[in-house]
Motif scaffolding. Structure first.
Motif, PDB file in Angstrom:
ATOM      1  N   PRO A   1       0.820  -1.204   0.000  1.00 46.76           N
ATOM      2  CA  PRO A   1       0.000   0.000   0.000  1.00 46.76           C
ATOM      3  C   PRO A   1       0.852   1.251   0.000  1.00 46.76           C
ATOM      4  O   PRO A   1       1.994   1.238   0.428  1.00 46.76           O
ATOM      5  N   ARG A   2       0.274   2.302  -0.467  1.00 48.11           N
ATOM      6  CA  ARG A   2       1.014   3.568  -0.518  1.00 48.11           C
ATOM      7  C   ARG A   2       1.224   4.130   0.888  1.00 48.11           C
ATOM      8  O   ARG A   2       0.605   3.673   1.846  1.00 48.11           O
ATOM      9  N   GLN A   3       2.103   5.121   1.013  1.00 45.97           N
ATOM     10  CA  GLN A   3       2.490   5.670   2.318  1.00 45.97           C
ATOM     11  C   GLN A   3       1.290   6.212   3.095  1.00 45.97           C
ATOM     12  O   GLN A   3       1.153   5.957   4.276  1.00 45.97           O
ATOM     13  N   GLN A   6      -0.710   3.432   4.624  1.00 42.87           N
ATOM     14  CA  GLN A   6      -0.035   2.820   5.762  1.00 42.87           C
ATOM     15  C   GLN A   6      -0.224   3.658   7.024  1.00 42.87           C
ATOM     16  O   GLN A   6      -0.449   3.124   8.103  1.00 42.87           O
ATOM     17  N   GLN A   7      -0.151   4.994   6.873  1.00 47.96           N
ATOM     18  CA  GLN A   7      -0.378   5.860   8.025  1.00 47.96           C
ATOM     19  C   GLN A   7      -1.823   5.755   8.497  1.00 47.96           C
ATOM     20  O   GLN A   7      -2.096   5.749   9.697  1.00 47.96           O
ATOM     21  N   TYR A   9      -3.743   3.121   8.154  1.00 47.16           N
ATOM     22  CA  TYR A   9      -3.854   1.824   8.825  1.00 47.16           C
ATOM     23  C   TYR A   9      -3.307   1.911  10.249  1.00 47.16           C
ATOM     24  O   TYR A   9      -3.905   1.391  11.187  1.00 47.16           O
ATOM     25  N   ALA A  10      -2.163   2.573  10.409  1.00 46.76           N
ATOM     26  CA  ALA A  10      -1.544   2.698  11.730  1.00 46.76           C
ATOM     27  C   ALA A  10      -2.465   3.456  12.681  1.00 46.76           C
ATOM     28  O   ALA A  10      -2.640   3.054  13.835  1.00 46.76           O
ATOM     29  N   PRO A  86      -7.579  -2.784   6.334  1.00 48.85           N
ATOM     30  CA  PRO A  86      -6.542  -3.362   5.471  1.00 48.85           C
ATOM     31  C   PRO A  86      -7.022  -4.595   4.698  1.00 48.85           C
ATOM     32  O   PRO A  86      -6.697  -4.759   3.521  1.00 48.85           O
TER      33      PRO A  86
END
Length: 105
Positions: A1-3, A6-7, A9-10, A86
């Motif tokens: 996944p792109r940046q 990811q943020q 998701y976090a 996700p």
């Protein structure tokens, strides 16, 4: 996944763990009271049980077992709620619009 994903998701994983962990802090005294009632031969009302714990052991008594309660709620929700987005993103391409209901179940 792109940046950015990811943020996102976090943040989702953190929020899905933090919210129930904080809720456990407020609901733990009721859990302590229920356990005490179950262990008593002649249980009193929940309010009377909580009052007795408060008078006997103070705040520490009302929050007995808090660490494991927070850990249980945080870890359980981390996987159950945090993994939803996700996994859905792997099952459905967002460019096609919102995921249909059958993919959300």
């Amino acid at each position: 996944p792109r940046q950015g994903a990811q943020q996102s998701y976090a943040r989702g994983f953190m929020a899905s763990s933090l919210a129930p962990a904080l809720a456990a802090i407020f609901t733990n005294p009721v859990e302590v009271g229920k356990v005490r009632q179950q262990l008593d031969k002649q249980p009193a009302s929940l309010v009377a049980t909580l009052r007795h714990v408060w008078q006997s052991h103070g705040l520490a008594g009302l929050q007995a077992g808090l660490q494991i309660s927070v850990l249980r709620e945080a870890s359980k929700s981390f996987f159950r709620i945090g993994c939803f987005t996700p996994i859905l993103d792997q099952l459905h391409d967002a460019a096609q619009g919102p995921a249909p209901l059958y993919k959300r179940k």
